[in-house]
Design an enzyme around this catalytic site. Structure first.
Site, PDB file in Angstrom:
ATOM      1  N   ASP A   1      11.773   5.646  16.839  1.00 55.79           N
ATOM      2  CA  ASP A   1      12.766   5.715  16.467  1.00 55.79           C
ATOM      3  C   ASP A   1      13.106   8.235  15.820  1.00 55.79           C
ATOM      4  OD1 ASP A   1      11.662   5.916  13.983  1.00 55.79           O
ATOM      5  OD2 ASP A   1      12.370   4.476  14.035  1.00 55.79           O
TER       6      ASP A   1
ATOM      7  N   ASP B   1      10.543   6.051   6.087  1.00 61.25           N
ATOM      8  CA  ASP B   1      10.430   5.415   7.186  1.00 61.25           C
ATOM      9  C   ASP B   1       9.816   5.941   8.713  1.00 61.25           C
ATOM     10  OD1 ASP B   1      10.355   4.416  10.027  1.00 61.25           O
ATOM     11  OD2 ASP B   1      12.353   4.881  10.678  1.00 61.25           O
TER      12      ASP B   1
ATOM     13  N   ASP C   1       7.150   7.331  15.972  1.00 61.97           N
ATOM     14  CA  ASP C   1       6.922   6.775  15.194  1.00 61.97           C
ATOM     15  C   ASP C   1       8.240   5.717  15.784  1.00 61.97           C
ATOM     16  OD1 ASP C   1       7.211   5.710  11.882  1.00 61.97           O
ATOM     17  OD2 ASP C   1       9.560   5.410  12.345  1.00 61.97           O
TER      18      ASP C   1
ATOM     19  N   ASP D   1      -2.041  -1.130   7.883  1.00 66.71           N
ATOM     20  CA  ASP D   1      -1.835   0.218   7.198  1.00 66.71           C
ATOM     21  C   ASP D   1      -0.676   0.827   6.708  1.00 66.71           C
ATOM     22  OD1 ASP D   1      -2.972   3.149   6.697  1.00 66.71           O
ATOM     23  OD2 ASP D   1      -1.983   3.741   8.543  1.00 66.71           O
TER      24      ASP D   1
ATOM     25  N   HIS E   1       5.914   2.263   5.646  1.00 67.46           N
ATOM     26  CA  HIS E   1       6.845   3.017   6.120  1.00 67.46           C
ATOM     27  C   HIS E   1       7.717   2.815   7.168  1.00 67.46           C
ATOM     28  CE1 HIS E   1       5.766   7.083   4.611  1.00 67.46           C
ATOM     29  NE2 HIS E   1       3.696   6.376   4.228  1.00 67.46           N
TER      30      HIS E   1
ATOM     31  N   GLU F   1      -1.346  -1.829   3.234  1.00 70.24           N
ATOM     32  CA  GLU F   1      -1.332  -1.080   2.340  1.00 70.24           C
ATOM     33  C   GLU F   1      -0.035  -0.336   2.083  1.00 70.24           C
ATOM     34  OE1 GLU F   1      -1.873   3.877   1.969  1.00 70.24           O
ATOM     35  OE2 GLU F   1      -1.942   2.555   3.926  1.00 70.24           O
TER      36      GLU F   1
ATOM     37  N   GLY G   1     -12.850  10.353 -22.352  1.00 71.52           N
ATOM     38  CA  GLY G   1     -13.674   9.573 -23.451  1.00 71.52           C
ATOM     39  C   GLY G   1     -12.008   9.418 -24.071  1.00 71.52           C
TER      40      GLY G   1
ATOM     41  N   ASP H   1     -11.439   2.910 -27.537  1.00 73.58           N
ATOM     42  CA  ASP H   1     -12.656   2.629 -26.914  1.00 73.58           C
ATOM     43  C   ASP H   1     -13.514   1.711 -26.004  1.00 73.58           C
ATOM     44  OD1 ASP H   1     -13.054   6.134 -26.593  1.00 73.58           O
ATOM     45  OD2 ASP H   1     -13.433   5.393 -28.677  1.00 73.58           O
TER      46      ASP H   1
END
Length: 533
Positions: free
Chosen positions: A205, A239, A245, A276, A280, A306, A345, A460
């Protein structure tokens, strides 16, 4: 309304109206499927740990699969129960490609395509041998599936397409025009073996090139196509990512990806998948694909996606939308680690888990410290500094929430050179943390069980304890500081019991009082793991 205003409005809507409903939906999924979810990760008393067994700059020597085979028993003994392996199929860069420029999903290093027979990691036979060796050692294998795009077409095709704004893909930059792009995938080295489908422009697409205008990197939406639904709202509609794609509305595309899943399970027999770039890809496709594959194999597969975003509302939404079929990598937690490691820190450690899946959706959180995208010189570079990594790994390995993933380069170290965004070349050395990681893995396997008491009450110095279970009755206390050293009274439920620091950072022992409390301590910028003597 501008794209930024739309995004803010969408985020506000998620927080105030959608998110509470999604959380209830996810809670229902957990209640109904908790036993199966835990079984997919190794069971309630296994304390599974996966390793991402690669980084972006592994040498293109074709030896990684043999390395997995040879190290399988060593990795199992260390405490790893699963390996996420890199994309095993031929990509556009042949033997030099990490695998995310996917070209032919059916070429696992078997055919002379893209300048080589092996992939960057080895041949098909070596891949299968590595998987079988790992499984024989008690390690599950998760395959990396790139279902967003193809790259490295074999021939150009002409078709009509519409240029879109790269910053807002919902906005056209003109009408349809004739372009030429590398959208014909013929797989000449493989022919029709395993699959006879040849990909053509109508299977996609969008593209990001036009050979009538060499060097043109405009994003084009193919005429007659629409942007996919239920994807990330960034860029208006995210997308399109790269290459050619996939059109997930096309029945031949959906059918071929289902068939490839069947073929891979029959040919290799993996135990799950890492998906993966799912932000999208049209979300409902994965519901259909996972259900299909589990029905075909009559197996429950572990799947982790992901979805790279710090937007926790989007992650909540996706977990609900996919009905708990997959876990998600805890990207917000990674960024908390990154910021803490760069704060000298001054990070408020009481907030280290705030805004994370680990805290809000622990059953679906795949926790990690760094990966191939966040490592130095990569696209999503957000390194967790070396000094903080023992603290970060203690947080993901020794708590009850999440399914932790150890990064190959953190375990073995790495050395490489590449160009940065400024065009200059840099030499990178990543430290091996194997010594401390092996100790944390040992602690996870033997002590990280049972009730957990948190002591996140100092900016801390923070800590927590695990009181043990019936099968693993020994207790553990973890304490860390991103600043000066310190101590903390914590309950371990073991009266008059001696504890020692498994990390070796503190040499003295500690004896609890008659109520099962002890004053545990750590050095500055360090973590100590106190276990029963």
């Amino acid at each position: 309304m501008s794209i930024s205003e739309r995004l803010r409005q969408a985020a506000s809507n998620l927080e105030t109206t959608v998110l509470p409903k999604v959380k209830e939906q996810v809670a229902r999924v957990i209640r109904e499927n908790l036993g199966q979810i835990l079984e997919n990760r190794g069971g309630t008393e296994i304390n599974g740990v996966m390793m991402q067994y690669f980084h972006w700059y592994n040498a293109p020597s074709g030896t990684l699969w043999n390395e997995v085979r040879d190290r399988a028993h060593e990795l199992s003994k260390a405490g790893f129960t699963a390996l996420w392996l890199p994309p095993a199929y031929k990509a556009s860069g042949g033997g030099y490609d990490v695998g995310y420029g996917a070209y032919d999903l059916f070429d696992l290093g078997e055919f002379d395509q893209k300048g080589s027979i092996p992939t960057k990691y080895g041949t098909k036979d070596e891949y299968i041998a590595a998987v079988k060796a790992a499984q024989s050692a008690g390690i599950q294998i998760y395959a990396d599936a790139v279902f967003n795009h193809k790259n490295g077409g074999d021939a150009e095709e002409e078709f009509d397409a519409i240029p879109v704004d790269s910053n807002n893909r919902s906005r056209d930059l003109g009408g349809p025009r004739r372009i030429k792009a590398w959208t014909a995938y013929n797989f000449p080295g493989r022919g029709d073996k395993y699959s006879s489908m040849k990909w053509r422009w109508w299977h996609f697409d969008g593209v990001n090139h036009n050979m009538y205008q060499p060097g043109d990197s405009t994003i084009y939406r193919i005429a007659g196509k629409s942007l996919e639904r239920n994807v990330e709202l960034q860029m208006g509609n995210y997308d399109f990512l790269l290459g050619c794609d996939f059109d997930m509305e096309h029945p031949e595309v959906r059918g071929e990806l289902k068939y490839w899943g069947e073929w891979l399970m029959d040919t290799v027999g993996v135990d799950g998948f890492r998906l993966d770039a799912i932000k999208h890809i049209q979300g409902d496709f994965f519901n259909e694909w996972i259900d299909h594959l589990e029905h075909y194999t009559q197996r429950n597969l572990f799947v982790v996606g992901e979805y790279w975003t710090e937007n926790l509302a989007a992650l909540h939404w996706y977990i609900g939308y996919t009905g708990g079929r997959m876990s998600l990598f805890d990207v917000p937690l990674h960024y908390n680690f990154h910021r803490a490691s760069r704060s000298g820190g001054h990070f408020d450690m009481r907030t280290i888990l705030n805004g994370t899946l680990m805290k809000e959706q622990p059953v679906f959180a795949a926790t990690f410290v760094d990966n191939h995208d966040s490592q130095p010189l990569q696209a999503l570079e957000s390194v967790v500094e070396s000094w903080f990594k023992p603290l970060a790994y203690a947080l993901i390995l020794l708590r009850r929430e999440g399914y932790p993933c150890v990064f190959y380069a953190d375990y073995y170290g790495a050395h490489y050179k590449d160009k940065g965004r400024d065009g200059n070349e840099y030499e990178i050395w990543l430290d091996s943390h194997r010594s401390i990681l092996d100790k944390l893995l040992y602690a996870r396997r033997h002590f990280a069980y049972g009730p957990q008491y948190d002591y996140f009450d100092h900016p801390d110095v923070i800590g927590w304890t695990r009181l043990g279970s019936e099968q693993h009755p020994k207790a553990m206390a973890v304490i860390m500081s991103d600043g000066p050293g310190g101590s903390k009274w914590m309950e371990v439920g073991k009266p008059n019991t001696r504890f020692y620091d498994l990390t070796g950072a503190v040499s003295d022992t500690i004896t609890t009082n008659e109520h099962g409390w002890g004053e545990f301590r750590c050095n500055g910028g360090s973590v100590s793991v106190w276990v029963q003597k």
